[in-house]
Design a protein around this motif. Structure first.
Motif, short mmCIF file in Angstrom:
data_model
loop_
_atom_site.label_atom_id
_atom_site.label_comp_id
_atom_site.label_asym_id
_atom_site.label_seq_id
_atom_site.Cartn_x
_atom_site.Cartn_y
_atom_site.Cartn_z
N THR A 170 45.20 62.22 14.50
CA THR A 170 44.18 61.53 15.25
C THR A 170 43.47 62.24 15.98
OG1 THR A 170 45.38 59.72 14.86
CG2 THR A 170 44.03 59.57 16.24
N PRO A 171 41.72 62.08 16.02
CA PRO A 171 41.47 63.08 16.86
C PRO A 171 40.86 62.50 18.33
CG PRO A 171 40.37 62.34 14.63
CD PRO A 171 40.91 62.04 14.60
N GLY A 172 41.20 63.13 19.19
CA GLY A 172 40.80 62.54 20.47
C GLY A 172 42.67 61.86 21.33
N VAL A 173 43.25 62.39 20.82
CA VAL A 173 44.60 61.75 21.47
C VAL A 173 45.41 62.69 21.87
CG1 VAL A 173 47.12 60.40 20.55
CG2 VAL A 173 44.38 59.52 19.32
N SER A 174 45.62 62.73 23.34
CA SER A 174 46.22 63.64 24.02
C SER A 174 47.64 63.39 23.90
CB SER A 174 45.63 63.41 25.55
OG SER A 174 45.96 62.37 25.99
N ALA A 175 48.84 64.43 24.41
CA ALA A 175 49.52 64.47 24.47
C ALA A 175 50.34 63.40 25.30
CB ALA A 175 50.23 65.20 23.96
N LYS A 176 49.61 63.67 26.35
CA LYS A 176 49.55 62.48 27.63
C LYS A 176 49.31 61.20 27.11
CE LYS A 176 48.54 61.18 32.27
NZ LYS A 176 47.41 61.88 33.95
N GLU A 177 48.28 60.31 26.32
CA GLU A 177 48.32 59.40 26.15
C GLU A 177 49.43 58.95 24.81
OE1 GLU A 177 44.48 57.21 23.79
OE2 GLU A 177 44.71 58.96 23.77
N ALA A 178 49.67 59.53 24.37
CA ALA A 178 50.88 59.00 23.21
C ALA A 178 51.78 58.82 23.54
CB ALA A 178 50.88 60.96 22.36
N ALA A 179 52.31 60.19 25.15
CA ALA A 179 53.76 59.49 25.66
C ALA A 179 53.63 58.63 26.35
CB ALA A 179 54.44 61.12 26.85
N GLY A 180 52.23 58.18 26.79
CA GLY A 180 52.03 57.17 28.20
C GLY A 180 52.50 55.54 26.88
N THR A 181 51.78 55.88 26.09
CA THR A 181 51.72 54.68 24.47
C THR A 181 53.28 54.54 24.82
OG1 THR A 181 49.40 55.10 23.71
CG2 THR A 181 50.81 54.06 22.54
N LEU A 182 53.62 55.37 24.51
CA LEU A 182 55.41 54.97 24.36
C LEU A 182 56.28 54.48 25.20
CD1 LEU A 182 57.54 55.04 22.25
CD2 LEU A 182 58.24 57.36 22.26
N MET A 183 55.74 55.72 26.40
CA MET A 183 56.52 54.51 27.34
C MET A 183 56.50 53.35 27.66
SD MET A 183 58.52 56.72 29.81
CE MET A 183 59.40 56.08 31.66
N ASN A 184 54.68 53.56 27.80
CA ASN A 184 54.89 51.06 28.01
C ASN A 184 55.57 50.14 27.77
OD1 ASN A 184 53.15 51.87 30.47
ND2 ASN A 184 51.26 52.67 28.77
N PHE A 185 55.54 51.18 25.68
CA PHE A 185 56.46 50.34 24.41
C PHE A 185 57.08 50.07 25.13
CE2 PHE A 185 58.05 49.91 20.56
CZ PHE A 185 57.47 48.86 20.08
N SER A 186 58.62 51.27 25.19
CA SER A 186 59.51 51.30 25.27
C SER A 186 60.53 51.20 27.25
CB SER A 186 60.36 52.68 25.22
OG SER A 186 60.33 53.82 25.86
N TRP A 187 59.35 51.02 27.87
CA TRP A 187 60.57 50.82 29.50
C TRP A 187 60.21 49.69 30.16
CZ3 TRP A 187 63.53 54.25 31.66
CH2 TRP A 187 64.02 53.82 32.84
N ALA A 188 59.74 48.76 29.74
CA ALA A 188 60.17 47.81 29.96
C ALA A 188 60.78 46.78 28.76
CB ALA A 188 58.21 47.05 29.75
N GLY A 189 61.41 48.11 28.08
CA GLY A 189 62.48 46.75 27.41
C GLY A 189 63.43 47.27 27.84
N LEU A 190 63.90 48.87 28.00
CA LEU A 190 64.53 49.24 28.94
C LEU A 190 64.83 48.99 29.83
CD1 LEU A 190 64.34 52.89 27.84
CD2 LEU A 190 66.28 51.33 26.22
N GLU A 191 64.08 48.47 30.44
CA GLU A 191 64.11 48.43 31.75
C GLU A 191 65.02 46.64 32.27
OE1 GLU A 191 62.32 48.81 36.22
OE2 GLU A 191 61.35 47.73 34.19
N ASN A 192 64.38 45.86 31.44
CA ASN A 192 65.24 44.69 31.02
C ASN A 192 66.53 44.84 30.67
OD1 ASN A 192 62.87 43.14 32.19
ND2 ASN A 192 62.20 42.77 29.97
N LEU A 193 66.76 45.41 29.99
CA LEU A 193 67.77 45.98 29.34
C LEU A 193 69.39 45.73 30.25
CD1 LEU A 193 68.17 46.85 25.84
CD2 LEU A 193 68.37 44.54 26.23
N MET A 194 68.40 47.10 31.09
CA MET A 194 68.85 48.09 31.89
C MET A 194 69.74 47.14 33.06
SD MET A 194 67.91 51.50 32.32
CE MET A 194 66.45 51.23 32.61
#
Length: 214
Positions: free
Chosen positions: A180-204
């Motif tokens: 996908t043109p224009g998607v940086s590594a930082k953006e991809a990492a941020g997407t997954l971080m936003n998707f996962s961390w809120a749920g992980l934090e709630n579980l913890m």
């Protein structure tokens, strides 16, 4: 006086050169379509020399899988500093993962597209890589739980399941980001971080999702 003869290229250097060419060819052409002639030409060596060093196409492909897997695991592990807070460790690991897969698209194609589709023994080689990554992420999530609770509330089975889900999401997202043109590594990492961390934090913190009416 006669000119000093140039030294022969050391075996390790020449082998690395051939491996680079092989990863590039397998990643771009696919395992079945790639030929040893093509790999030899790309490496600037003769086909007999490729066979001398790496024996067969199957062994060459296996060597490529192992090299690229080792490189990816080492990149992720090196990026994570144990003393950082749990979320910063996960963020560093994700950024390293997506940076590495973006900078080595042919290697990622070998690991994520070619090897899994070619059956054994290649599937098992990739499984070893995945187990290493999952084990590392399991450790990160476990550390995050310990950070939140002196007596971790997350059972080992839940931690292992979360690690599997996170690694699977990272693999899928890396495949998408690389095409996908224009998607940086930082953006991809941020997407997954936003998707996962809120749920992980709630579980913890003991705030798990509950289905209603079941």
């Amino acid at each position: 006086m006669s000119a000093v003869k140039s030294k022969r290229m050391p075996r390790a250097v020449r082998e690395q050169q051939m491996m680079d060419a092989a990863v590039r060819t397998f990643g771009q052409r696919g395992y079945r379509a790639a030929s040893m002639d093509e790999i030899a030409e790309s490496a600037g060596v003769s086909k007999p020399l490729v066979y001398l060093y790496l024996n067969s196409k199957e062994e060459l492909f296996t060597a490529c899988i192992r090299r690229e897997a080792k490189s990816l695991v080492e990149a992720v592990q090196a990026a994570v500093e144990p003393g950082l807070p749990a979320d910063r460790q996960l963020w560093a690991g994700l950024r390293a993962f997506f940076t590495h897969t973006a900078e080595n698209p042919d290697g990622w194609a070998v690991l994520h597209q070619q090897a899994p589709s070619q059956g054994e023994p290649f599937v098992s080689e990739v499984a070893v890589l995945r187990e290493e990554i999952v084990a590392f992420v399991t450790g990160l999530i476990g550390a995050a739980a310990r950070e939140a609770h002196h007596d971790p509330a997350l059972p080992d089975r839940d931690v292992a399941g979360l690690a599997q889900a996170l690694v699977g999401a990272a693999e899928a997202l890396a495949g998408w980001a690389n095409v996908t043109p224009g998607v940086s590594a930082k953006e991809a990492a941020g997407t997954l971080m936003n998707f996962s961390w809120a749920g992980l934090e709630n579980l913890m913190h003991g705030r798990s999702w509950q289905s209603r009416g079941e």
